[in-house]
Enzyme design. Structure first.
Site, PDB file in Angstrom:
ATOM      1  N   TYR A   1       0.872  -1.176   0.000  1.00 60.66           N
ATOM      2  CA  TYR A   1       0.000   0.000   0.000  1.00 60.66           C
ATOM      3  C   TYR A   1       0.912   1.229   0.000  1.00 60.66           C
ATOM      4  O   TYR A   1       1.502   1.599   1.015  1.00 60.66           O
ATOM      5  CB  TYR A   1      -0.931   0.014   1.217  1.00 60.66           C
ATOM      6  CG  TYR A   1      -2.007  -1.064   1.207  1.00 60.66           C
ATOM      7  CD1 TYR A   1      -2.272  -1.819   0.069  1.00 60.66           C
ATOM      8  CD2 TYR A   1      -2.770  -1.324   2.338  1.00 60.66           C
ATOM      9  CE1 TYR A   1      -3.248  -2.801   0.057  1.00 60.66           C
ATOM     10  CE2 TYR A   1      -3.760  -2.303   2.327  1.00 60.66           C
ATOM     11  CZ  TYR A   1      -3.981  -3.036   1.195  1.00 60.66           C
ATOM     12  OH  TYR A   1      -4.952  -4.011   1.181  1.00 60.66           O
TER      13      TYR A   1
ATOM     14  N   PHE B   1     -13.394  -4.805  -0.015  1.00 60.18           N
ATOM     15  CA  PHE B   1     -14.407  -4.153  -0.853  1.00 60.18           C
ATOM     16  C   PHE B   1     -15.817  -4.254  -0.229  1.00 60.18           C
ATOM     17  O   PHE B   1     -16.793  -4.563  -0.935  1.00 60.18           O
ATOM     18  CB  PHE B   1     -14.448  -4.752  -2.270  1.00 60.18           C
ATOM     19  CG  PHE B   1     -13.185  -4.571  -3.088  1.00 60.18           C
ATOM     20  CD1 PHE B   1     -12.171  -3.714  -2.676  1.00 60.18           C
ATOM     21  CD2 PHE B   1     -13.019  -5.250  -4.280  1.00 60.18           C
ATOM     22  CE1 PHE B   1     -11.015  -3.539  -3.443  1.00 60.18           C
ATOM     23  CE2 PHE B   1     -11.862  -5.090  -5.054  1.00 60.18           C
ATOM     24  CZ  PHE B   1     -10.868  -4.239  -4.631  1.00 60.18           C
ATOM     25  N   PRO B   2     -15.964  -3.990   1.073  1.00 59.47           N
ATOM     26  CA  PRO B   2     -17.306  -4.125   1.681  1.00 59.47           C
ATOM     27  C   PRO B   2     -18.320  -3.129   1.134  1.00 59.47           C
ATOM     28  O   PRO B   2     -19.529  -3.359   1.237  1.00 59.47           O
ATOM     29  CB  PRO B   2     -17.038  -3.863   3.170  1.00 59.47           C
ATOM     30  CG  PRO B   2     -15.798  -3.006   3.197  1.00 59.47           C
ATOM     31  CD  PRO B   2     -14.964  -3.522   2.044  1.00 59.47           C
ATOM     32  N   LEU B   3     -17.818  -2.033   0.535  1.00 61.15           N
ATOM     33  CA  LEU B   3     -18.722  -1.043  -0.067  1.00 61.15           C
ATOM     34  C   LEU B   3     -18.691  -1.112  -1.595  1.00 61.15           C
ATOM     35  O   LEU B   3     -19.337  -0.323  -2.260  1.00 61.15           O
ATOM     36  CB  LEU B   3     -18.336   0.374   0.400  1.00 61.15           C
ATOM     37  CG  LEU B   3     -18.583   0.636   1.887  1.00 61.15           C
ATOM     38  CD1 LEU B   3     -17.945   1.953   2.321  1.00 61.15           C
ATOM     39  CD2 LEU B   3     -20.078   0.634   2.183  1.00 61.15           C
ATOM     40  N   GLY B   4     -17.895  -2.028  -2.125  1.00 61.92           N
ATOM     41  CA  GLY B   4     -17.775  -2.145  -3.574  1.00 61.92           C
ATOM     42  C   GLY B   4     -16.503  -1.527  -4.118  1.00 61.92           C
ATOM     43  O   GLY B   4     -16.345  -1.414  -5.341  1.00 61.92           O
TER      44      GLY B   4
ATOM     45  N   PHE C   1     -12.804   1.394  -7.022  1.00 57.67           N
ATOM     46  CA  PHE C   1     -12.593   1.214  -8.466  1.00 57.67           C
ATOM     47  C   PHE C   1     -13.885   1.495  -9.231  1.00 57.67           C
ATOM     48  O   PHE C   1     -14.931   0.890  -8.959  1.00 57.67           O
ATOM     49  CB  PHE C   1     -12.089  -0.204  -8.763  1.00 57.67           C
ATOM     50  CG  PHE C   1     -10.726  -0.466  -8.196  1.00 57.67           C
ATOM     51  CD1 PHE C   1      -9.594   0.117  -8.765  1.00 57.67           C
ATOM     52  CD2 PHE C   1     -10.562  -1.265  -7.078  1.00 57.67           C
ATOM     53  CE1 PHE C   1      -8.336  -0.094  -8.231  1.00 57.67           C
ATOM     54  CE2 PHE C   1      -9.308  -1.484  -6.534  1.00 57.67           C
ATOM     55  CZ  PHE C   1      -8.188  -0.899  -7.115  1.00 57.67           C
TER      56      PHE C   1
ATOM     57  N   LEU D   1     -16.377  -1.255 -10.626  1.00 58.23           N
ATOM     58  CA  LEU D   1     -17.103  -2.185  -9.750  1.00 58.23           C
ATOM     59  C   LEU D   1     -18.364  -1.509  -9.201  1.00 58.23           C
ATOM     60  O   LEU D   1     -18.337  -0.325  -8.836  1.00 58.23           O
ATOM     61  CB  LEU D   1     -16.209  -2.633  -8.591  1.00 58.23           C
ATOM     62  CG  LEU D   1     -15.012  -3.497  -8.996  1.00 58.23           C
ATOM     63  CD1 LEU D   1     -14.174  -3.864  -7.777  1.00 58.23           C
ATOM     64  CD2 LEU D   1     -15.468  -4.765  -9.695  1.00 58.23           C
TER      65      LEU D   1
HETATM   66  N1  LIG Z   1      -6.879  -8.765   0.689  1.00 57.10           N
HETATM   67  C1  LIG Z   1      -6.910  -8.019  -0.382  1.00 57.10           C
HETATM   68  O1  LIG Z   1      -6.482  -8.441  -1.452  1.00 57.10           O
HETATM   69  C2  LIG Z   1      -7.458  -6.632  -0.325  1.00 57.10           C
HETATM   70  C3  LIG Z   1      -7.805  -6.003  -1.532  1.00 57.10           C
HETATM   71  C4  LIG Z   1      -8.332  -4.734  -1.473  1.00 57.10           C
HETATM   72  C5  LIG Z   1      -8.505  -4.105  -0.263  1.00 57.10           C
HETATM   73  N2  LIG Z   1      -8.167  -4.728   0.903  1.00 57.10           N
HETATM   74  C6  LIG Z   1      -8.397  -4.071   2.213  1.00 57.10           C
HETATM   75  O2  LIG Z   1      -9.786  -3.885   2.356  1.00 57.10           O
HETATM   76  C7  LIG Z   1     -10.043  -2.530   2.716  1.00 57.10           C
HETATM   77  C8  LIG Z   1     -11.418  -2.128   2.200  1.00 57.10           C
HETATM   78  O3  LIG Z   1     -11.444  -2.160   0.789  1.00 57.10           O
HETATM   79  P1  LIG Z   1     -11.416  -0.828  -0.095  1.00 57.10           P
HETATM   80  O4  LIG Z   1     -10.952   0.315   0.705  1.00 57.10           O
HETATM   81  O5  LIG Z   1     -10.682  -1.143  -1.338  1.00 57.10           O
HETATM   82  O6  LIG Z   1     -12.928  -0.680  -0.534  1.00 57.10           O
HETATM   83  P2  LIG Z   1     -14.290  -0.297   0.234  1.00 57.10           P
HETATM   84  O7  LIG Z   1     -14.060  -0.191   1.694  1.00 57.10           O
HETATM   85  O8  LIG Z   1     -15.349  -1.193  -0.294  1.00 57.10           O
HETATM   86  O9  LIG Z   1     -14.607   1.120  -0.388  1.00 57.10           O
HETATM   87  C9  LIG Z   1     -13.733   2.199  -0.305  1.00 57.10           C
HETATM   88  C10 LIG Z   1     -14.372   3.307  -1.128  1.00 57.10           C
HETATM   89  O10 LIG Z   1     -15.610   3.687  -0.535  1.00 57.10           O
HETATM   90  C11 LIG Z   1     -15.570   5.069  -0.170  1.00 57.10           C
HETATM   91  N3  LIG Z   1     -16.214   5.175   1.151  1.00 57.10           N
HETATM   92  C12 LIG Z   1     -15.782   4.679   2.328  1.00 57.10           C
HETATM   93  N4  LIG Z   1     -16.641   4.964   3.314  1.00 57.10           N
HETATM   94  C13 LIG Z   1     -17.665   5.658   2.733  1.00 57.10           C
HETATM   95  C14 LIG Z   1     -18.861   6.231   3.226  1.00 57.10           C
HETATM   96  N5  LIG Z   1     -19.204   6.168   4.523  1.00 57.10           N
HETATM   97  N6  LIG Z   1     -19.679   6.879   2.350  1.00 57.10           N
HETATM   98  C15 LIG Z   1     -19.357   6.963   1.043  1.00 57.10           C
HETATM   99  N7  LIG Z   1     -18.228   6.436   0.510  1.00 57.10           N
HETATM  100  C16 LIG Z   1     -17.390   5.781   1.358  1.00 57.10           C
HETATM  101  C17 LIG Z   1     -14.120   5.448  -0.142  1.00 57.10           C
HETATM  102  O11 LIG Z   1     -13.956   6.792  -0.519  1.00 57.10           O
HETATM  103  P3  LIG Z   1     -13.504   7.909   0.563  1.00 57.10           P
HETATM  104  O12 LIG Z   1     -12.055   7.701   0.811  1.00 57.10           O
HETATM  105  O13 LIG Z   1     -13.829   9.192  -0.131  1.00 57.10           O
HETATM  106  O14 LIG Z   1     -14.335   7.692   1.780  1.00 57.10           O
HETATM  107  C18 LIG Z   1     -13.529   4.551  -1.220  1.00 57.10           C
HETATM  108  O15 LIG Z   1     -13.728   5.126  -2.495  1.00 57.10           O
HETATM  109  C19 LIG Z   1      -8.897  -1.760   2.075  1.00 57.10           C
HETATM  110  O16 LIG Z   1      -8.765  -0.464   2.608  1.00 57.10           O
HETATM  111  C20 LIG Z   1      -7.747  -2.692   2.340  1.00 57.10           C
HETATM  112  O17 LIG Z   1      -7.243  -2.492   3.650  1.00 57.10           O
HETATM  113  C21 LIG Z   1      -7.649  -5.987   0.886  1.00 57.10           C
END
Ligand SMILES: NC(=O)c1ccc[n+]([C@@H]2O[C@H](COP(=O)([O-])OP(=O)(O)OC[C@H]3O[C@@H](n4cnc5c(N)ncnc54)[C@H](OP(=O)(O)O)[C@@H]3O)[C@@H](O)[C@H]2O)c1
Length: 313
Positions: free
Chosen positions: A71, A226-229, A232, A235
């Site tokens: 990261y 990707f709990p919120l999608g 990217f 998606l």
């Molecule tokens: N094991 C793996 O291969 C792997 C792969 C990917 C990710 N991960 C981990 O999983 C975590 C979560 O995944 P992710 O961050 O990719 O995706 P995510 O949590 O599904 O979504 C993040 C996106 O949602 C937005 N967001 C977050 N909270 C929000 C809210 N309350 N209202 C509106 N938009 C919101 C964020 O933008 P803002 O910043 O503007 O809030 C960002 O664009 C990562 O941070 C990482 O630590 C692990």
């Protein structure tokens, strides 16, 4: 951080109530809502803002943080080292199986071979300033979205678990998780005492329901990425779904909060690591742990059509 949180059997609780209540991560009690640190790379130009956000997450009751050396090519791990001290009671969860690839098209490249897993654990220890990483996910490349293993990066899980369990025996990692894993590989890995599984999963991406049930049965934490999608664009976003928007309107909260609350209600062993670089979203995500969804709301959300098959990331 100069020492390992997990060098003692149980981290000191943070001063705040645990966000989303208490959950289990291996032998540790943690908040059900943690923090995914991947998005912090977007604050590279303003590291003080990133540190403030991390501190705020812990003040609000999140006590486990998901990270990786890839990261921001070590930037995010450096933030964690500079922000937290052992007594803060923060459980760091990192991952191996890919290395930073700062000059490539993607910021990471596969690093699945056993000697690469060991080197990656050492790199994480150095970058985080820890003697032990409490939990390390072996990031397999069995399941999408994202990288897939090719050529000499296709490694049998038994060979990988041999080095991961050796690292655990040596005390360099506290516990082993899996990520990007198939159901078959998880079944084979169970004897290695897997404490968590981290696959892509949300209200709109429910391919792994059977794997989640297996984890529930074995008291393995299910910690979806990707709990919120995701961030990217290609998606689908949970917060855009009409049923999610309707439930949010009726309860006076945001659609993103409903997506997170549904996950918390869906399985008792589910822990959240939503990613954000935005302080207001951080507050919303932690507050999602206080939202009660009644049977009507759950039925409306349960019938949302998964859309993971609609895109090929
Ligand atoms: N094991 C793996 O291969 C792997 C792969 C990917 C990710 N991960 C981990 O999983 C975590 C979560 O995944 P992710 O961050 O990719 O995706 P995510 O949590 O599904 O979504 C993040 C996106 O949602 C937005 N967001 C977050 N909270 C929000 C809210 N309350 N209202 C509106 N938009 C919101 C964020 O933008 P803002 O910043 O503007 O809030 C960002 O664009 C990562 O941070 C990482 O630590 C692990």
């Amino acid at each position: 951080m100069n020492d390992s949180t997990a060098s003692s059997p149980q981290p000191a609780p943070s001063t705040a109530a645990r966000a989303g209540g208490a959950g289990r991560l291996g032998g540790l009690t943690v908040s059900r809502i943690g923090f995914g640190a991947m998005q912090l790379d977007r604050l590279r130009a303003d590291p003080r803002a990133a540190v403030t956000l991390l501190r705020r997450a812990v003040e609000l009751g999140a006590d486990h943080i998901d990270t990786a050396q890839f990261y921001g090519d070590g930037f995010v791990n450096g933030l964690l080292r500079d922000t937290f001290r052992p007594n803060d009671g923060v459980v760091i969860v990192s991952k191996v199986g890919a290395d930073p690839n700062p000059d490539g098209d993607l910021p990471l490249r596969p690093a699945q071979r056993p000697h690469q897993l060991r080197a990656s654990v050492e790199n994480n220890l150095a970058a985080l300033g820890l003697e032990q990483i409490p939990v390390v996910n072996l990031r397999r490349l069995d399941a999408g979205p994202g990288l897939r293993a090719e050529g000499d990066q296709i490694i049998d899980v038994d060979d990988q678990l041999a080095v991961m369990t050796a690292l655990r025996d040596e005390g360099k990692i506290g516990a082993i998780g899996l990520s990007g894993v198939s159901l078959d590989v998880l079944r084979r890995a169970l004897p290695a005492d897997i404490v968590c599984v981290q696959n892509a999963y949300s209200l709109l991406q429910r391919d792994d329901e059977e794997m989640l049930q297996l984890c529930t049965a074995h008291q393995i934490a299910w910690v979806p990425f990707f709990p919120l999608g995701s961030a990217f664009a290609q998606l689908p976003k949970v917060a855009d779904d009409p049923a999610v928007v309707d439930v949010a309107r009726s309860l006076g909260c945001t659609p993103a909060q409903i997506g997170l609350a549904w996950l918390l209600h869906h399985a008792p062993n589910l822990l959240l690591i939503p990613g954000t670089a935005d302080a207001s979203h951080l507050h919303d995500n932690i507050a999602a742990g206080t939202i009660a969804l009644d049977d009507d709301a759950m039925s409306a959300l349960d019938t949302v059509r998964p859309r993971s098959g609609d895109v090929q990331p």
